[in-house]
Design an enzyme around this catalytic site. Structure first.
Site, PDB file in Angstrom:
ATOM      1  N   HIS A   8       1.672  13.477 -12.334  1.00  0.00           N
ATOM      2  CA  HIS A   8       1.524  13.313 -13.691  1.00  0.00           C
ATOM      3  C   HIS A   8       2.428  13.427 -14.609  1.00  0.00           C
ATOM      4  O   HIS A   8       2.598  12.600 -15.477  1.00  0.00           O
ATOM      5  CB  HIS A   8       0.001  14.087 -14.014  1.00  0.00           C
ATOM      6  CG  HIS A   8      -0.401  13.973 -15.566  1.00  0.00           C
ATOM      7  ND1 HIS A   8      -1.487  13.320 -15.908  1.00  0.00           N
ATOM      8  CD2 HIS A   8       0.154  14.605 -16.490  1.00  0.00           C
ATOM      9  CE1 HIS A   8      -1.738  13.421 -16.964  1.00  0.00           C
ATOM     10  NE2 HIS A   8      -0.603  13.982 -17.538  1.00  0.00           N
ATOM     11  N   GLU A   9       3.299  14.630 -14.447  1.00  0.00           N
ATOM     12  CA  GLU A   9       4.266  14.954 -15.208  1.00  0.00           C
ATOM     13  C   GLU A   9       5.359  13.945 -15.080  1.00  0.00           C
ATOM     14  O   GLU A   9       6.049  13.610 -16.039  1.00  0.00           O
ATOM     15  CB  GLU A   9       4.427  16.353 -15.284  1.00  0.00           C
ATOM     16  CG  GLU A   9       3.377  17.379 -15.346  1.00  0.00           C
ATOM     17  CD  GLU A   9       2.855  17.126 -16.650  1.00  0.00           C
ATOM     18  OE1 GLU A   9       3.527  16.667 -17.634  1.00  0.00           O
ATOM     19  OE2 GLU A   9       1.647  17.471 -16.967  1.00  0.00           O
ATOM     20  N   HIS A  56       4.773  10.751 -16.950  1.00  0.00           N
ATOM     21  CA  HIS A  56       5.235  11.068 -18.299  1.00  0.00           C
ATOM     22  C   HIS A  56       6.581  10.715 -18.630  1.00  0.00           C
ATOM     23  O   HIS A  56       7.004  10.002 -19.417  1.00  0.00           O
ATOM     24  CB  HIS A  56       4.737  12.257 -19.002  1.00  0.00           C
ATOM     25  CG  HIS A  56       3.300  12.385 -19.406  1.00  0.00           C
ATOM     26  ND1 HIS A  56       2.582  11.588 -20.140  1.00  0.00           N
ATOM     27  CD2 HIS A  56       2.349  13.487 -18.974  1.00  0.00           C
ATOM     28  CE1 HIS A  56       1.578  11.927 -20.279  1.00  0.00           C
ATOM     29  NE2 HIS A  56       1.209  13.077 -19.686  1.00  0.00           N
ATOM     30  N   GLU A  63      -2.407   9.788 -21.458  1.00  0.00           N
ATOM     31  CA  GLU A  63      -2.896  10.723 -20.401  1.00  0.00           C
ATOM     32  C   GLU A  63      -3.518  10.211 -19.379  1.00  0.00           C
ATOM     33  O   GLU A  63      -3.380  10.416 -18.071  1.00  0.00           O
ATOM     34  CB  GLU A  63      -3.784  11.809 -20.990  1.00  0.00           C
ATOM     35  CG  GLU A  63      -3.163  12.924 -21.857  1.00  0.00           C
ATOM     36  CD  GLU A  63      -2.117  13.711 -21.216  1.00  0.00           C
ATOM     37  OE1 GLU A  63      -2.126  14.038 -20.280  1.00  0.00           O
ATOM     38  OE2 GLU A  63      -0.973  13.962 -21.710  1.00  0.00           O
TER      39      GLU A  63
END
Length: 263
Positions: free
Chosen positions: A111-112, A115, A189
């Protein structure tokens, strides 16, 4: 006339200050952001599993290896920073490391890393700056309306329709900019969740990680408000109200899990 000139000068100074702020934010050093969030850098020898998971996710995403940081708190969370992949870093809390197995950790790091790959930090910075510019412009327009017009201002300013219109602009301008900024944050997100599954090929890891985070309501102390949107979940653990859907930086965890389960 003198006041009108002062208003114009004030607008010019405000815009210059805004663009200087934007430049500093976009070119902000990663170590400054990490310092603000009380994170410290770790090496491969200190945290081999975390380092290797970050390395694997960066390799799959075809990104340079970001720096790795840890925040010493029992709360469960993580965040990434860096306005481009060449100057990026990933941070996780000690609590998250203690609670998560490798599969869950891969989901969080995926997930990070997403980003970083999606340039979300830069996009959020630009959105923040644009929101600030709108607020400055609305403030200037209100001042100009009341003080900076011509000699027959008194007649113009007594027009009820103009006054009502001005009040609407003053109230709704910054509000609309803030709502748009928060909506952008929530959508990024969702996108990072989906991108994490694309990297790991395994939605179950992130689903279980989000379920574990949901069960842990401990906030992180001393988190700057400007950094809250960067985290995997709201680090302040603000109580939900009926208006949260408009002003939250993060979507509800249940909705995120629901979307992941549908993938």
């Amino acid at each position: 006339m003198l006041f009108a000139n002062n208003v114009w000068y004030g607008l010019l100074i405000a815009l210059i200050a805004t663009f200087i702020y934007a430049f500093l934010m976009i070119n902000n050093d990663t170590s400054i952001v990490m310092g603000m969030n009380h994170a410290h850098e770790v090496s491969e020898a200190q945290q081999p599993q975390l380092y290797h998971v970050v390395q694997d996710m960066a390799l799959v995403a075809r990104l340079p290896m970001p720096k790795v940081y840890i925040v010493d708190t029992p709360a469960l969370n993580a965040f990434a920073t860096g306005n481009d992949p060449q100057h990026a870093a990933v941070a996780v809390t000690q609590g998250l490391l203690d609670k998560m197995d490798r599969e869950e950790l891969e989901g969080v790091i995926g997930h990070e890393i997403s980003h970083i790959r999606n340039y979300d930090i830069r996009l959020q910075t630009i959105a923040l700056v644009l929101s600030s510019v709108i607020t400055f412009l609305v403030d200037w327009c209100s001042r100009w309306f009341w003080w900076g017009n011509s000699d027959d201002d008194d007649n113009n300013n007594n027009n009820p329709l103009k006054i009502i219109l001005l009040v609407i602009i003053i109230c709704l301008g910054p509000l609309a900019a803030t709502i748009a900024q928060m909506a952008l944050s929530r959508n990024r997100e969702y996108l990072a969740d989906a991108s994490s599954v694309d990297l790991t090929r395994n939605p179950k890891g992130l689903i279980r990680a989000l379920e574990t985070i949901k069960a842990n309501e401990q906030p992180i102390k001393n988190v700057p408000a400007a950094s809250a949107a960067m985290y995997l979940d709201d680090p302040l653990k603000n109580k939900r109200h009926f208006w949260n859907d408009l002003f939250d930086t993060h979507p509800p965890i249940d909705e995120r899990i629901k979307r992941l389960e549908a993938m």
